[in-house]
Design an enzyme around this catalytic site. Structure first.
Site, short mmCIF file in Angstrom:
data_model
loop_
_atom_site.label_atom_id
_atom_site.label_comp_id
_atom_site.label_asym_id
_atom_site.label_seq_id
_atom_site.Cartn_x
_atom_site.Cartn_y
_atom_site.Cartn_z
N ARG A 35 0.86 -1.18 0.00
CA ARG A 35 0.00 0.00 0.00
C ARG A 35 0.90 1.23 0.00
O ARG A 35 1.69 1.43 -0.91
CB ARG A 35 -0.93 -0.06 1.22
CG ARG A 35 -2.18 0.81 1.10
CD ARG A 35 -3.15 0.50 2.25
NE ARG A 35 -4.31 1.37 2.19
CZ ARG A 35 -4.33 2.58 2.77
NH1 ARG A 35 -3.29 3.02 3.44
NH2 ARG A 35 -5.42 3.33 2.68
N ASP A 57 2.55 6.47 10.07
CA ASP A 57 1.86 7.67 10.52
C ASP A 57 2.03 7.84 12.02
O ASP A 57 1.96 6.87 12.78
CB ASP A 57 0.37 7.59 10.20
CG ASP A 57 0.05 8.02 8.78
OD1 ASP A 57 0.93 7.87 7.91
OD2 ASP A 57 -1.08 8.48 8.54
N ARG A 115 -11.24 -1.65 5.93
CA ARG A 115 -10.25 -0.92 5.12
C ARG A 115 -8.97 -0.79 5.93
O ARG A 115 -8.96 -0.16 6.98
CB ARG A 115 -10.77 0.47 4.74
CG ARG A 115 -9.78 1.30 3.92
CD ARG A 115 -10.37 2.66 3.55
NE ARG A 115 -9.41 3.44 2.79
CZ ARG A 115 -8.51 4.28 3.33
NH1 ARG A 115 -8.46 4.44 4.65
NH2 ARG A 115 -7.68 4.96 2.57
N SER A 139 -13.76 -23.35 0.96
CA SER A 139 -13.88 -22.06 0.29
C SER A 139 -14.87 -22.15 -0.85
O SER A 139 -14.81 -23.05 -1.69
CB SER A 139 -12.51 -21.61 -0.24
OG SER A 139 -11.60 -21.39 0.81
N CYS A 147 -16.81 -22.03 -4.18
CA CYS A 147 -16.37 -22.14 -5.57
C CYS A 147 -17.59 -22.43 -6.43
O CYS A 147 -18.00 -23.59 -6.57
CB CYS A 147 -15.31 -23.23 -5.73
SG CYS A 147 -14.78 -23.47 -7.45
N CYS A 203 -12.49 -28.46 -6.42
CA CYS A 203 -13.32 -28.00 -5.30
C CYS A 203 -14.58 -28.83 -5.11
O CYS A 203 -14.93 -29.20 -3.98
CB CYS A 203 -13.69 -26.53 -5.51
SG CYS A 203 -12.26 -25.45 -5.67
N ARG A 234 -9.88 -18.29 -4.45
CA ARG A 234 -8.92 -17.99 -3.38
C ARG A 234 -9.03 -16.54 -2.94
O ARG A 234 -8.04 -15.89 -2.60
CB ARG A 234 -7.48 -18.34 -3.80
CG ARG A 234 -7.25 -19.82 -4.09
CD ARG A 234 -5.77 -20.17 -4.18
NE ARG A 234 -5.08 -19.44 -5.23
CZ ARG A 234 -5.01 -19.81 -6.50
NH1 ARG A 234 -5.59 -20.94 -6.88
NH2 ARG A 234 -4.35 -19.09 -7.38
N ASP A 236 -3.23 -15.76 -3.04
CA ASP A 236 -4.26 -16.27 -2.13
C ASP A 236 -4.65 -15.14 -1.19
O ASP A 236 -3.85 -14.70 -0.37
CB ASP A 236 -3.73 -17.46 -1.33
CG ASP A 236 -4.84 -18.23 -0.62
OD1 ASP A 236 -5.88 -17.62 -0.32
OD2 ASP A 236 -4.66 -19.43 -0.36
N ARG A 250 -7.38 -15.16 0.87
CA ARG A 250 -8.36 -15.60 1.87
C ARG A 250 -7.90 -15.31 3.29
O ARG A 250 -6.72 -15.30 3.59
CB ARG A 250 -8.63 -17.10 1.71
CG ARG A 250 -9.36 -17.44 0.44
CD ARG A 250 -9.43 -18.94 0.23
NE ARG A 250 -8.10 -19.52 0.02
CZ ARG A 250 -7.89 -20.81 -0.20
NH1 ARG A 250 -8.91 -21.64 -0.22
NH2 ARG A 250 -6.66 -21.26 -0.41
N THR A 276 -7.86 -31.10 5.17
CA THR A 276 -7.23 -30.20 4.21
C THR A 276 -5.88 -30.75 3.80
O THR A 276 -5.25 -31.52 4.53
CB THR A 276 -7.04 -28.78 4.80
OG1 THR A 276 -6.55 -27.91 3.78
CG2 THR A 276 -6.05 -28.79 5.96
#
Length: 425
Positions: A28, A33, A141, A262, A264, A277, A305, A337, A339, A360
């Site tokens: 970014r 700051d 944000r 996730s 899909c 998936c 993703r 990715d 996520r 997984t």
């Protein structure tokens, strides 16, 4: 690696009327700051800020304050590349001189944070720049605007901060970056944290989900309870398919078979053979059904993703032109990715899960669920079938994303369904 301070210290310092330094993401602004609570503003603090920053002092406020004070956008169509929501500049109407001195700006800052102030207490334009923070703060944000408001709120103060970018003392004309900011923080006794740390802290310590509904869902694998959740700040709905008793009089929430799946659309609904998936979801439901106790958590907002359906289709176009699944995302300017599993972890905790066997083949998923009061006692491989359409995709996940996928090198396209291989999107 730059040494960072704890979020707890930063919050305590904000509450005590001190300033802290907050760094944003490298992708970014990659700047630090100086931040303090607006209601704690003093001429000395403002003078310190002016001396070591760009001098463009801003006051982030939550939306309710902006609405109460009639702080309208500086321009009708925000063209700022980071979406910073500038409002019309202001000065305090009374008790100041020209408005530009450190004392005058401190007065205006405190007035902006005063819950009894009204729109007519300010003149427009002025020398202080209010900013409107997104509802939900850094979870919506990841900017300094939201970080300032979050820190003030977490410190028990009005949701109003003061911020400005610290300039480099070594490279005139540039902003200070991580290593120099650490030195600056140490010289002045300031806490140094990142927005990423603030996001992680909030996800771990605050509840951001709401259980909405529960219904019986009969499937070809047997009957499940479908429990629907909403994510408070992300306007996303998720569903947990639960089999058996997870926690209660006859269960302790331990040793639960869990799949965090996730979303899909192309694979789960349309049966696309470009990914694995759909077969994974089906296999997970079958395995939990056989177990008689477990959870298949269907995470919305994870399409492609985490890049979204339209971007995923654009990535498919690039893959058809020769890119792999990782490079396609990167060519679109998107992460490989994107996520986040914090909301999923909170849902599992709400369901009563304490320890789990995680279905997984993606080690990153295990890392993403750690640290939320959950204990992963085992990673259980989830078998799916490779085919001629998804073999390159599976190999890329193995080679570039670290997925544990054994046996793919033995695949031959001339064989229709060569066997079962694990894969996790």
């Amino acid at each position: 690696m730059t040494r960072l301070d704890s979020v707890e210290r930063a919050v305590a310092d904000i509450a005590a009327g001190k300033a802290v330094i907050v760094i944003d993401d490298e992708d970014r602004e990659n700047e630090g700051d100086l931040i303090f609570a607006a209601e704690k503003a003093t001429p000395e603090m403002v003078a310190f800020m002016v001396r070591y920053t760009s001098g463009y002092l801003c006051v982030p406020l939550d939306g309710a304050i902006c609405d109460r004070l009639g702080l309208l956008p500086m321009y009708a169509v925000n063209q700022d590349k980071h979406g910073t929501a500038y409002t019309v500049t202001v000065d305090a109407r009374n008790g100041i001189g020209t408005g530009i001195s450190a004392s005058d700006r401190a007065t205006t800052m405190r007035l902006l944070a005063d819950p009894t102030s009204v729109a007519d207490d300010f003149t427009r334009p002025g020398h202080v720049v209010p900013l409107r923070a997104k509802d939900g703060g850094v979870l919506r944000r990841p900017g300094h605007t939201e970080a300032a408001v979050d820190l003030a709120r977490m410190a028990g103060l009005q949701p109003a901060g003061a911020i400005c970018e610290i300039v480099s003392q070594k490279d005139e004309g540039s902003m200070a970056h991580t290593d120099e900011l650490r030195v600056f923080a140490d010289e002045h006794g300031l806490a140094l944290i990142t927005i990423a740390d603030l996001i992680e802290w909030r996800r771990k310590h605050e509840k951001h989900i709401e259980r909405v509904a529960e219904a019986r869902i009969p499937t070809r694998h047997g009957e499940f309870r479908a429990i629907g959740y909403t994510s408070i700040y992300e306007d996303v709905e998720h569903v947990a398919l639960v089999r058996g008793e997870i926690a209660g009089p006859n269960a302790d929430g331990d040793d639960v078979l869990v799949r965090v799946h996730s979303e899909c659309l192309t694979g789960d609904v349309f049966g696309s053979r470009r990914c694995d998936c759909g077969p994974q979801l089906d296999a997970a439901l079958a395995m939990v059904a056989r177990e008689g106790r477990g959870v298949v958590l269907y995470m919305r907002g994870h399409e492609g993703r985490g890049i979204g359906l339209m971007h995923k289709l654009q990535a498919y176009q690039l893959q058809d032109a020769g890119a792999d699944t990782v490079d396609a995302n990167l060519k679109l300017g998107l992460p490989a990715d994107a996520r986040d599993y914090g909301i999923g972890a909170q849902i599992l905790v709400d369901l009563g899960v304490r320890s789990m066997r995680l279905l997984t083949n993606n080690p990153a998923k295990r890392v993403g669920l750690d640290g939320y009061g959950l204990h992963i006692i085992e990673r259980v491989p989830l078998p799916v079938r490779a085919n001629a359409e998804n073999i390159r995709y599976l190999m890329t996940k193995r080679d570039k994303l670290g997925h544990d996928l054994a046996g793919l090198d033995d695949f031959h396209e001339s064989v229709h369904l060569p066997g079962e291989f694990g894969g996790a999107l």
